[in-house]
Design a protein around this motif. Sequence first.
Motif, PDB file in Angstrom:
ATOM      1  N   LEU A 171       0.833  -1.216   0.000  1.00 11.04           N
ATOM      2  CA  LEU A 171       0.000   0.000   0.000  1.00 11.04           C
ATOM      3  C   LEU A 171       0.860   1.256   0.000  1.00 11.04           C
ATOM      4  O   LEU A 171       0.525   2.257  -0.666  1.00 11.04           O
ATOM      5  CB  LEU A 171      -0.934  -0.009   1.210  1.00 11.04           C
ATOM      6  CG  LEU A 171      -2.060  -1.052   1.175  1.00 11.04           C
ATOM      7  CD1 LEU A 171      -2.846  -1.003   2.481  1.00 11.04           C
ATOM      8  CD2 LEU A 171      -3.002  -0.790  -0.008  1.00 11.04           C
ATOM      9  N   GLU A 172       1.961   1.235   0.749  1.00  8.91           N
ATOM     10  CA  GLU A 172       2.851   2.395   0.750  1.00  8.91           C
ATOM     11  C   GLU A 172       3.445   2.621  -0.640  1.00  8.91           C
ATOM     12  O   GLU A 172       3.577   3.776  -1.100  1.00  8.91           O
ATOM     13  CB  GLU A 172       3.957   2.182   1.788  1.00  8.91           C
ATOM     14  CG  GLU A 172       3.472   2.291   3.223  1.00  8.91           C
ATOM     15  CD  GLU A 172       4.589   2.069   4.224  1.00  8.91           C
ATOM     16  OE1 GLU A 172       5.696   1.672   3.783  1.00  8.91           O
ATOM     17  OE2 GLU A 172       4.353   2.283   5.430  1.00  8.91           O
ATOM     18  N   ALA A 173       3.790   1.485  -1.290  1.00 10.22           N
ATOM     19  CA  ALA A 173       4.339   1.620  -2.649  1.00 10.22           C
ATOM     20  C   ALA A 173       3.293   2.216  -3.591  1.00 10.22           C
ATOM     21  O   ALA A 173       3.599   3.107  -4.415  1.00 10.22           O
ATOM     22  CB  ALA A 173       4.809   0.254  -3.151  1.00 10.22           C
ATOM     23  N   LYS A 174       2.043   1.703  -3.464  1.00 10.62           N
ATOM     24  CA  LYS A 174       0.973   2.268  -4.294  1.00 10.62           C
ATOM     25  C   LYS A 174       0.767   3.742  -3.989  1.00 10.62           C
ATOM     26  O   LYS A 174       0.521   4.557  -4.891  1.00 10.62           O
ATOM     27  CB  LYS A 174      -0.326   1.502  -4.064  1.00 10.62           C
ATOM     28  CG  LYS A 174      -0.313   0.090  -4.629  1.00 10.62           C
ATOM     29  CD  LYS A 174      -1.646  -0.593  -4.373  1.00 10.62           C
ATOM     30  CE  LYS A 174      -1.653  -2.012  -4.953  1.00 10.62           C
ATOM     31  NZ  LYS A 174      -2.963  -2.681  -4.709  1.00 10.62           N
ATOM     32  N   HIS A 175       0.815   4.086  -2.685  1.00  6.42           N
ATOM     33  CA  HIS A 175       0.644   5.476  -2.291  1.00  6.42           C
ATOM     34  C   HIS A 175       1.753   6.352  -2.894  1.00  6.42           C
ATOM     35  O   HIS A 175       1.487   7.457  -3.403  1.00  6.42           O
ATOM     36  CB  HIS A 175       0.652   5.560  -0.762  1.00  6.42           C
ATOM     37  CG  HIS A 175       0.591   6.948  -0.241  1.00  6.42           C
ATOM     38  ND1 HIS A 175      -0.506   7.776  -0.437  1.00  6.42           N
ATOM     39  CD2 HIS A 175       1.489   7.704   0.455  1.00  6.42           C
ATOM     40  CE1 HIS A 175      -0.300   8.947   0.119  1.00  6.42           C
ATOM     41  NE2 HIS A 175       0.926   8.930   0.669  1.00  6.42           N
ATOM     42  N   ILE A 176       2.971   5.843  -2.857  1.00  6.82           N
ATOM     43  CA  ILE A 176       4.088   6.598  -3.435  1.00  6.82           C
ATOM     44  C   ILE A 176       3.893   6.771  -4.947  1.00  6.82           C
ATOM     45  O   ILE A 176       4.081   7.868  -5.516  1.00  6.82           O
ATOM     46  CB  ILE A 176       5.413   5.887  -3.121  1.00  6.82           C
ATOM     47  CG1 ILE A 176       5.706   5.969  -1.621  1.00  6.82           C
ATOM     48  CG2 ILE A 176       6.565   6.492  -3.922  1.00  6.82           C
ATOM     49  CD1 ILE A 176       6.886   5.120  -1.167  1.00  6.82           C
ATOM     50  N   HIS A 177       3.487   5.666  -5.607  1.00  7.60           N
ATOM     51  CA  HIS A 177       3.254   5.759  -7.054  1.00  7.60           C
ATOM     52  C   HIS A 177       2.138   6.753  -7.369  1.00  7.60           C
ATOM     53  O   HIS A 177       2.217   7.522  -8.342  1.00  7.60           O
ATOM     54  CB  HIS A 177       2.900   4.380  -7.614  1.00  7.60           C
ATOM     55  CG  HIS A 177       4.068   3.420  -7.609  1.00  7.60           C
ATOM     56  ND1 HIS A 177       5.327   3.768  -8.061  1.00  7.60           N
ATOM     57  CD2 HIS A 177       4.157   2.111  -7.229  1.00  7.60           C
ATOM     58  CE1 HIS A 177       6.147   2.740  -7.948  1.00  7.60           C
ATOM     59  NE2 HIS A 177       5.452   1.712  -7.440  1.00  7.60           N
ATOM     60  N   ALA A 178       1.073   6.717  -6.520  1.00  6.39           N
ATOM     61  CA  ALA A 178      -0.045   7.637  -6.750  1.00  6.39           C
ATOM     62  C   ALA A 178       0.408   9.085  -6.580  1.00  6.39           C
ATOM     63  O   ALA A 178       0.026   9.971  -7.357  1.00  6.39           O
ATOM     64  CB  ALA A 178      -1.190   7.303  -5.790  1.00  6.39           C
ATOM     65  N   ARG A 179       1.203   9.330  -5.531  1.00  5.06           N
ATOM     66  CA  ARG A 179       1.686  10.692  -5.326  1.00  5.06           C
ATOM     67  C   ARG A 179       2.590  11.130  -6.490  1.00  5.06           C
ATOM     68  O   ARG A 179       2.516  12.286  -6.975  1.00  5.06           O
ATOM     69  CB  ARG A 179       2.454  10.770  -4.007  1.00  5.06           C
ATOM     70  CG  ARG A 179       1.566  10.643  -2.780  1.00  5.06           C
ATOM     71  CD  ARG A 179       2.370  10.749  -1.513  1.00  5.06           C
ATOM     72  NE  ARG A 179       3.011  12.068  -1.419  1.00  5.06           N
ATOM     73  CZ  ARG A 179       3.813  12.431  -0.411  1.00  5.06           C
ATOM     74  NH1 ARG A 179       4.087  11.542   0.542  1.00  5.06           N
ATOM     75  NH2 ARG A 179       4.337  13.625  -0.387  1.00  5.06           N
ATOM     76  N   GLU A 180       3.449  10.229  -6.922  1.00  2.00           N
ATOM     77  CA  GLU A 180       4.319  10.570  -8.050  1.00  2.00           C
ATOM     78  C   GLU A 180       3.501  10.852  -9.316  1.00  2.00           C
ATOM     79  O   GLU A 180       3.793  11.802 -10.067  1.00  2.00           O
ATOM     80  CB  GLU A 180       5.312   9.425  -8.302  1.00  2.00           C
ATOM     81  CG  GLU A 180       6.355   9.281  -7.216  1.00  2.00           C
ATOM     82  CD  GLU A 180       7.266   8.083  -7.467  1.00  2.00           C
ATOM     83  OE1 GLU A 180       6.979   7.325  -8.420  1.00  2.00           O
ATOM     84  OE2 GLU A 180       8.273   7.930  -6.724  1.00  2.00           O
ATOM     85  N   ILE A 236      -6.832  11.133  -4.860  1.00  2.00           N
ATOM     86  CA  ILE A 236      -6.679  11.630  -3.484  1.00  2.00           C
ATOM     87  C   ILE A 236      -7.554  10.814  -2.525  1.00  2.00           C
ATOM     88  O   ILE A 236      -7.145  10.457  -1.397  1.00  2.00           O
ATOM     89  CB  ILE A 236      -7.015  13.119  -3.406  1.00  2.00           C
ATOM     90  CG1 ILE A 236      -5.939  13.939  -4.137  1.00  2.00           C
ATOM     91  CG2 ILE A 236      -7.121  13.581  -1.959  1.00  2.00           C
ATOM     92  CD1 ILE A 236      -6.275  15.407  -4.300  1.00  2.00           C
ATOM     93  N   THR A 237      -8.781  10.515  -2.985  1.00  2.58           N
ATOM     94  CA  THR A 237      -9.676   9.691  -2.147  1.00  2.58           C
ATOM     95  C   THR A 237      -9.073   8.313  -1.909  1.00  2.58           C
ATOM     96  O   THR A 237      -9.081   7.783  -0.789  1.00  2.58           O
ATOM     97  CB  THR A 237     -11.046   9.554  -2.822  1.00  2.58           C
ATOM     98  OG1 THR A 237     -11.596  10.867  -3.040  1.00  2.58           O
ATOM     99  CG2 THR A 237     -11.994   8.743  -1.968  1.00  2.58           C
ATOM    100  N   GLU A 238      -8.560   7.717  -2.981  1.00  5.02           N
ATOM    101  CA  GLU A 238      -7.918   6.403  -2.817  1.00  5.02           C
ATOM    102  C   GLU A 238      -6.715   6.487  -1.888  1.00  5.02           C
ATOM    103  O   GLU A 238      -6.446   5.575  -1.093  1.00  5.02           O
ATOM    104  CB  GLU A 238      -7.495   5.865  -4.191  1.00  5.02           C
ATOM    105  CG  GLU A 238      -8.674   5.477  -5.076  1.00  5.02           C
ATOM    106  CD  GLU A 238      -8.208   4.965  -6.433  1.00  5.02           C
ATOM    107  OE1 GLU A 238      -6.968   5.004  -6.675  1.00  5.02           O
ATOM    108  OE2 GLU A 238      -9.074   4.513  -7.222  1.00  5.02           O
ATOM    109  N   LEU A 239      -5.984   7.629  -2.004  1.00  5.30           N
ATOM    110  CA  LEU A 239      -4.843   7.809  -1.122  1.00  5.30           C
ATOM    111  C   LEU A 239      -5.283   7.904   0.335  1.00  5.30           C
ATOM    112  O   LEU A 239      -4.655   7.316   1.232  1.00  5.30           O
ATOM    113  CB  LEU A 239      -4.076   9.072  -1.544  1.00  5.30           C
ATOM    114  CG  LEU A 239      -2.828   9.412  -0.700  1.00  5.30           C
ATOM    115  CD1 LEU A 239      -1.815   8.280  -0.797  1.00  5.30           C
ATOM    116  CD2 LEU A 239      -2.232  10.729  -1.158  1.00  5.30           C
TER     117      LEU A 239
END
Length: 340
Positions: A171-180, A236-239
């Motif tokens: 999830l952290e990796a997905k969060h990082i990818h989403a932010r990027e 953002i919601t998914e994040l």
Amino acid sequence: MARTGLYKSEVKKARDAVMAQGRHPSVDAVRVALGNTGSKSTIHKYLKELEMEDGGIADRKTSISEALHDLVARLAVQLEEEANARIGEVQTQSTEKERQLNASIAALNAANEVLSDKLSAAEARTQSEVAAHARTAESLQRETITRHTLEQQVADLKERLVENDAHRQSLEAKHIHAREALEHYRESVKEQRDQDIRRHEHQVQQLQGEIRHLQQSLVHKQNEITGLNQDGARLITELSQAQKSIYDLQSTERQHISEIESLRVTTGRIPLLESDSELKNTAIAELKRQLNEVSDTNLGLHGQIQTLQLELAKSTSVVETQQKMFARLDEHLSKGTEKI
């Protein structure tokens, strides 16, 4: 049997009655006249006193048979006195020895009762310790089962913790990818808008005829921007949901750590229970050893009591034998005196 309280007057009356019958007033004849009562020694003493009062034997003429009869009577009296003294001494010794043996037997019986009480108390303590040991063993078995169960639960929780950690990292990796991706989108949109603005300013005077077309293009671009903004809001919601999931996983991880610490405390109690069980086993062994010592002492006391009882029986048999011998001797002397 000799009568107590014999008076001199009674002896004188009996002597006179024997002499009136023409017989010699010997000790046995006077005793028969008295009804076979009174001690021969007492009767002999009173007869001597009466003879002295009547003037002594020297003033009378006595026949040889009377003198022999009197001598035999005196010897019989003396023999009876010696026999009675000997019997009394033997009876006194036998009574004292019997009293000592009875006292020894009573003391041994009392000691035996005390040891029996101690033996009963030791057996009761042994049974209590055995019961406590059984309860401890049962408790240890339950704790062992609980420990194995908790160890399995700990292993399962560790596996789940590893899985949750992997999921959290994913999830952290997905969060990082989403932010990027969001940052890249923002930079791209900003760059695109800057390019459009510069292109619009540069072409504003040259492309007056294409304003409507550009406006339409602008509207189209704005629609694209709106869609991109919506995608950004969705991301953002998914994040936010991913952050909430991470928070939940962290809470679960803290709870699992607390459970593991509790299991470690419970597992640390098991060596204490095993040590307590070993101490109780040692106490039970000591009680069994004391029980064996008390049993050996009890057997020794029983042997001493039996030996003392045998000695008492032997002493009683010796006294009875001596009494029978003196009775036969007395009977033989009485018969010999009557024959004379």
